[in-house]
Scaffold this active site. Structure first.
Site, mmCIF file in Angstrom:
data_model
loop_
_atom_site.group_PDB
_atom_site.id
_atom_site.type_symbol
_atom_site.label_atom_id
_atom_site.label_comp_id
_atom_site.label_asym_id
_atom_site.label_seq_id
_atom_site.Cartn_x
_atom_site.Cartn_y
_atom_site.Cartn_z
ATOM 1 N N GLY A 13 35.097 -12.950 42.334
ATOM 2 C CA GLY A 13 35.874 -11.762 42.000
ATOM 3 C C GLY A 13 36.315 -11.808 40.554
ATOM 4 N N GLU A 14 36.681 -10.641 40.068
ATOM 5 C CA GLU A 14 37.082 -10.546 38.671
ATOM 6 C C GLU A 14 38.294 -9.646 38.573
ATOM 7 O OE1 GLU A 14 34.516 -9.948 34.647
ATOM 8 O OE2 GLU A 14 33.442 -10.124 36.545
ATOM 9 N N GLY A 15 39.324 -10.092 37.922
ATOM 10 C CA GLY A 15 40.503 -9.244 37.741
ATOM 11 C C GLY A 15 40.694 -8.976 36.265
ATOM 12 N N LYS A 71 38.587 -14.709 36.038
ATOM 13 C CA LYS A 71 37.557 -14.671 37.076
ATOM 14 C C LYS A 71 37.865 -15.681 38.162
ATOM 15 C CE LYS A 71 33.465 -13.252 34.518
ATOM 16 N NZ LYS A 71 32.190 -13.622 33.980
ATOM 17 N N VAL A 72 37.305 -15.424 39.362
ATOM 18 C CA VAL A 72 37.401 -16.400 40.450
ATOM 19 C C VAL A 72 35.979 -16.845 40.778
ATOM 20 C CG1 VAL A 72 38.246 -16.837 42.781
ATOM 21 C CG2 VAL A 72 39.432 -15.168 41.350
ATOM 22 N N LYS A 103 40.252 -20.000 40.416
ATOM 23 C CA LYS A 103 40.658 -18.822 39.637
ATOM 24 C C LYS A 103 40.944 -19.293 38.214
ATOM 25 C CE LYS A 103 44.286 -15.257 39.763
ATOM 26 N NZ LYS A 103 45.226 -14.551 40.645
ATOM 27 N N ASP A 157 52.602 -7.390 45.402
ATOM 28 C CA ASP A 157 51.273 -6.808 45.139
ATOM 29 C C ASP A 157 50.395 -6.920 46.387
ATOM 30 O OD1 ASP A 157 49.493 -5.397 43.576
ATOM 31 O OD2 ASP A 157 48.696 -7.166 42.540
HETATM 32 P P1 ADP Z 1 43.604 -11.059 40.141
HETATM 33 O O1 ADP Z 1 44.917 -11.714 39.781
HETATM 34 O O2 ADP Z 1 42.721 -10.851 38.969
HETATM 35 O O3 ADP Z 1 43.773 -9.827 40.998
HETATM 36 P P2 ADP Z 1 42.809 -12.467 42.563
HETATM 37 O O4 ADP Z 1 43.412 -13.809 42.815
HETATM 38 O O5 ADP Z 1 43.371 -11.346 43.361
HETATM 39 O O6 ADP Z 1 42.845 -12.166 41.018
HETATM 40 O O7 ADP Z 1 41.240 -12.550 42.812
HETATM 41 C C1 ADP Z 1 40.359 -11.460 42.512
HETATM 42 C C2 ADP Z 1 39.334 -11.293 43.631
HETATM 43 O O8 ADP Z 1 38.556 -12.497 43.770
HETATM 44 C C3 ADP Z 1 39.937 -11.045 45.026
HETATM 45 O O9 ADP Z 1 40.221 -9.663 45.236
HETATM 46 C C4 ADP Z 1 38.828 -11.565 45.940
HETATM 47 O O10 ADP Z 1 37.801 -10.600 46.110
HETATM 48 C C5 ADP Z 1 38.241 -12.738 45.138
HETATM 49 N N1 ADP Z 1 38.874 -14.027 45.531
HETATM 50 C C6 ADP Z 1 40.013 -14.536 45.011
HETATM 51 N N2 ADP Z 1 40.330 -15.701 45.579
HETATM 52 C C7 ADP Z 1 39.387 -15.950 46.494
HETATM 53 C C8 ADP Z 1 39.173 -17.025 47.441
HETATM 54 N N3 ADP Z 1 40.036 -18.034 47.522
HETATM 55 N N4 ADP Z 1 38.102 -16.957 48.271
HETATM 56 C C9 ADP Z 1 37.247 -15.902 48.187
HETATM 57 N N5 ADP Z 1 37.374 -14.868 47.316
HETATM 58 C C10 ADP Z 1 38.439 -14.874 46.476
HETATM 59 MG MG MG Z 2 44.391 -9.594 42.970
#
Ligand code: ADP
Ligand code: MG
Length: 321
Positions: free
Chosen positions: A77-79, A83-84, A97, A183
């Site tokens: 995932g990407e915010g 990135k994660v 993350k 959130d």
């Molecule tokens: P941000 O702070 O950028 O919103 P997040 O921690 O919410 O970051 O992570 C962004 C996205 O990455 C999530 O919406 C999800 O789709 C994916 N993701 C995050 N953590 C995990 C995890 N532990 N396992 C699987 N997918 C994850």
């Molecule tokens: Mg998030």
């Protein structure tokens, strides 16, 4: 007092909160220790607790060598802020993350210090974090089904209700620790291969209990369509912590049941929200609303009560309905 001062100081060095970043059946469940605190205490950590948390974090990172031997498999995932990644070491998988973040004076910001204290089946486990120069890495439990937002289309009512119940259990635990998430939304609710829901992303979380006393919050943070009216209007008045998350649970429940958002923002300029606030009967005739049964509407009335002081306050009462 010392704790408050210490925490206030740390906050001075943080980024402003309102510009924050916003099938593995072959893998075994990693056991990296993580947090062990099962205590449902309603007050946050003391200064001594902070020191021991930092020490424990460092030890965990070293002991399980999170720094070396991991292979990047793919981006999960990407915010807005980073990135994660999915990482693999032999049969073990974790999520990492990676966020661009200046080191703070005290060596941590509220996201990791809040998250590391969490230990509940419905809260994503943060094994440990590492800060190297401007890069902050969170080593997290991996959820192979990803976030709930990507499952909304094919979600049946049985799963929707099970996820909602798990969400309330996780939220109850977080609130009992004096913390508000701020959130909650489907993108921050992850699913394991066994359909266990895990609340993630504590980037906007904060304490609403400090030194055993409830405090009110001021920052307008969160995701607009999940924000209650009192947060959208926080320039006028301070707001209480837990009702914010319960409102978001209401919006999530609506989304799980109808696959749609009830409104774009809880503001009287929004046509749907105005109908909710002024004339609910008319709204109940509209598409997504008319498919909801009486029990679901009752629950939504309790969670999406515009007045936070009249909004349902405890998860036990929500479960009762
Ligand atoms: P941000 O702070 O950028 O919103 P997040 O921690 O919410 O970051 O992570 C962004 C996205 O990455 C999530 O919406 C999800 O789709 C994916 N993701 C995050 N953590 C995990 C995890 N532990 N396992 C699987 N997918 C994850
Ligand atoms: Mg998030």
């Amino acid at each position: 007092m010392i704790f408050q001062l210490f925490f206030a100081l740390c906050r001075c060095f943080q980024e402003p909160k309102n510009c924050r970043r916003g099938n593995t059946s072959t893998s075994r469940e990693p056991d990296f220790g993580g947090t062990e605190n099962e205590n449902f205490a309603s007050s946050p950590a003391t200064l001594t607790d902070y020191e021991s948390l930092l020490k424990k974090n460092e030890e965990t990172c070293k002991r399980y060598s999170f720094t070396s031997g991991w292979t990047k498999v793919r981006v999960l995932g990407e915010g807005g802020y980073g990135k994660v990644f999915l990482l693999r070491k032999k049969k073990t998988k974790i999520a990492r993350k990676v966020v661009l973040s200046q080191p703070t004076e005290c060596g941590f910001s509220s996201e990791e210090i809040i998250h590391i204290q969490m230990s509940h089946p419905n809260v994503l486990k943060l094994y440990c974090w590492e800060q190297k120069a401007n890069i902050l890495c969170f080593n997290l439990e991996y959820c192979s089904r990803g976030d709930i937002a990507s499952h909304l289309v094919d979600l049946d009512e049985k799963d929707a209700k099970s996820y909602f119940k798990q969400l309330l259990d996780g939220v109850a635990y977080i609130h009992a620790r004096g913390i508000v998430h701020r959130d909650l939304k489907p993108e921050n609710l992850l699913l394991t291969k066994d359909k266990v829901l895990k609340i993630s992303d504590f980037g906007l979380a904060d304490f609403f209990i400090v030194n055993g006393r409830e405090i009110r919050l001021t920052e307008k943070v969160g995701t607009e369509s999940y924000m209650p009216p009192e947060v959208l209007q926080s320039h006028r008045k301070k707001y209480q912590g837990p009702p914010v998350d319960l409102w978001a649970c209401g919006v999530i429940f609506f989304k799980l049941m109808t696959k749609r958002k009830p409104w774009s923002r809880a503001d009287l300029d929004d046509k749907e929200y105005k109908m909710w606030a002024r004339e609910r009967k008319g709204l109940y005739k509209k598409d997504a609303w008319k498919d909801l049964n009486k029990a679901s509407r009752t629950l939504l009335n309790l969670l999406l009560e515009p007045n936070p002081t009249q909004r349902i306050s405890g998860w036990r009462s929500v479960c009762h309905h």
